[in-house]
Enzyme design. Structure first.
Site, PDB file in Angstrom:
ATOM      1  N   LYS A  75       0.803  -1.232   0.000  1.00  0.00           N
ATOM      2  CA  LYS A  75       0.000   0.000   0.000  1.00  0.00           C
ATOM      3  C   LYS A  75       0.835   1.282   0.000  1.00  0.00           C
ATOM      4  O   LYS A  75       0.409   2.291  -0.551  1.00  0.00           O
ATOM      5  CB  LYS A  75      -0.926   0.013   1.219  1.00  0.00           C
ATOM      6  CG  LYS A  75      -2.060  -0.959   1.097  1.00  0.00           C
ATOM      7  CD  LYS A  75      -2.910  -0.884   2.345  1.00  0.00           C
ATOM      8  CE  LYS A  75      -4.118  -1.775   2.215  1.00  0.00           C
ATOM      9  NZ  LYS A  75      -4.963  -1.708   3.399  1.00  0.00           N
ATOM     10  N   ASP A 112      -9.763   2.905   2.990  1.00  0.00           N
ATOM     11  CA  ASP A 112      -9.720   2.102   4.223  1.00  0.00           C
ATOM     12  C   ASP A 112     -10.338   2.849   5.403  1.00  0.00           C
ATOM     13  O   ASP A 112     -11.167   2.310   6.139  1.00  0.00           O
ATOM     14  CB  ASP A 112      -8.270   1.764   4.592  1.00  0.00           C
ATOM     15  CG  ASP A 112      -7.761   0.511   3.900  1.00  0.00           C
ATOM     16  OD1 ASP A 112      -8.585  -0.325   3.481  1.00  0.00           O
ATOM     17  OD2 ASP A 112      -6.528   0.380   3.774  1.00  0.00           O
TER      18      ASP A 112
END
Ligand code: NAP
Length: 283
Positions: A75, A112
């Site tokens: 990420k 997220d």
């Protein structure tokens, strides 16, 4: 709903991970895509860190690819490989979703944090004015920390195995949200004085399955617990909460809440929401 067969007209969405076996997206997202009549197939891709750059270059050339998801451990590394980032990706410093535009241009975002907050709200728990203990300071915890601050928590304590990362995250959140009381606290942390305890570490599964960064004996009546871990469903934190009869929110809530935002960002489901507006990437 019957699955839509893969044909020459099918478009693809890749999910990059290492390891890949624990990726749950195909089981969760594919039925949603099928139910909406979207001829898009999800492809889990096992990509090691040293291959990420070359794979991303190749994905630019995959013309019937709508985009790709990015999960552990890519990420943060993927951030520098993209052309544009949304404000949320910039703020958090990591990306979990990439849209491929015609010509191969790649735009990254991070849903997220907003997904986590939406998952808690969906379970009936408000965040405004609450005192929160956040366990973890990795990529997901960063996204969750900024989203908690944005959702109006009154106090945020962050505990992490590597204390320096907790301090660095606390400083970054404090710099962005100057009015918020945000502090790095040592592990094993205590839940005394916290309304909500969140595990955002990878310590709930794999080799670290039994590890818990909060003293379970300090969880008190009324504490809301939440975990980002999807597999196993019952993590050490949620097991401790269950033993005490405390409300808990599993990692699946965050995952499900991200779907709508993900479809919008991929332009598979109506217009892009305002927080996903892209800004040029300055390097
Ligand atoms: N539900 C969802 O939709 C969703 C979305 C995204 C991610 N996730 C889950 O979030 C979790 C974290 O992912 P990530 O991308 O944030 O990973 P990451 O960036 O690698 O961070 C890992 C975090 O876990 C901690 N940790 C790892 N092993 C540990 C151990 N043995 N003992 C104590 N702490 C340990 C790390 O502490 P150190 O800093 O000390 O290494 C760090 O805080 C994963 O389980 C992932 O599946 C769920």
């Amino acid at each position: 709903v019957s699955p839509i067969p893969v044909t020459g007209r099918t478009r693809f969405y890749a999910q990059l991970a290492d390891p890949v076996a624990s990726v749950k997206l195909p089981e969760i997202l594919q039925p949603v895509l099928d139910a909406r009549g979207l001829d898009v197939a999800i492809v889990p891709m096992h990509v090691a860190p040293d291959g990420l750059g070359e794979v991303v270059t190749a994905l630019r050339l995959w013309q019937n690819l709508v985009g790709f998801g990015v999960t552990m451990p890519h990420k943060e590394a993927v951030l520098g490989l993209l052309d544009e980032l949304t404000e949320s990706a910039r703020m958090v410093g990591s990306v979990n979703l990439v849209r491929r535009e015609p010509g191969g241009r790649l735009v990254g975002t991070n849903v997220d944090g907003s997904g986590f907050v939406a998952g808690l709200h969906g379970h009936g728990h408000s965040l405004r004015g609450r005192s929160v203990l956040l366990l973890g300071a990795g990529g997901t915890a960063r996204a969750v920390a900024f989203a908690l601050a944005g959702a109006g928590v009154a106090r945020l304590d962050i505990a992490n195995r590597t204390a320096a990362r907790a301090r660095s995250l606390a400083q970054a959140v404090a710099a962005r949200f100057p009015g918020l009381a945000v502090t790095a606290v040592p592990v094993v942390a205590t839940a005394v004085g916290h309304d909500i305890v969140i595990n955002a570490t990878a310590a709930g599964h794999g080799a670290a399955r039994g590890i818990l960064l909060v003293d379970p004996d300090t969880l008190h009546p009324g504490t809301v617990t939440a975990d980002v871990t999807v597999e196993p469903v019952v993590t050490p934190l949620l097991a401790a909460a269950s033993r005490r009869g405390l409300p808990s929110v599993p990692g699946a809530a965050m995952l499900h809440a991200q779907l709508g935002a993900a479809l919008a960002f991929m332009r598979l489901d109506g217009p892009t929401s305002p927080d996903l507006v892209v800004t040029p990437l300055c390097q």
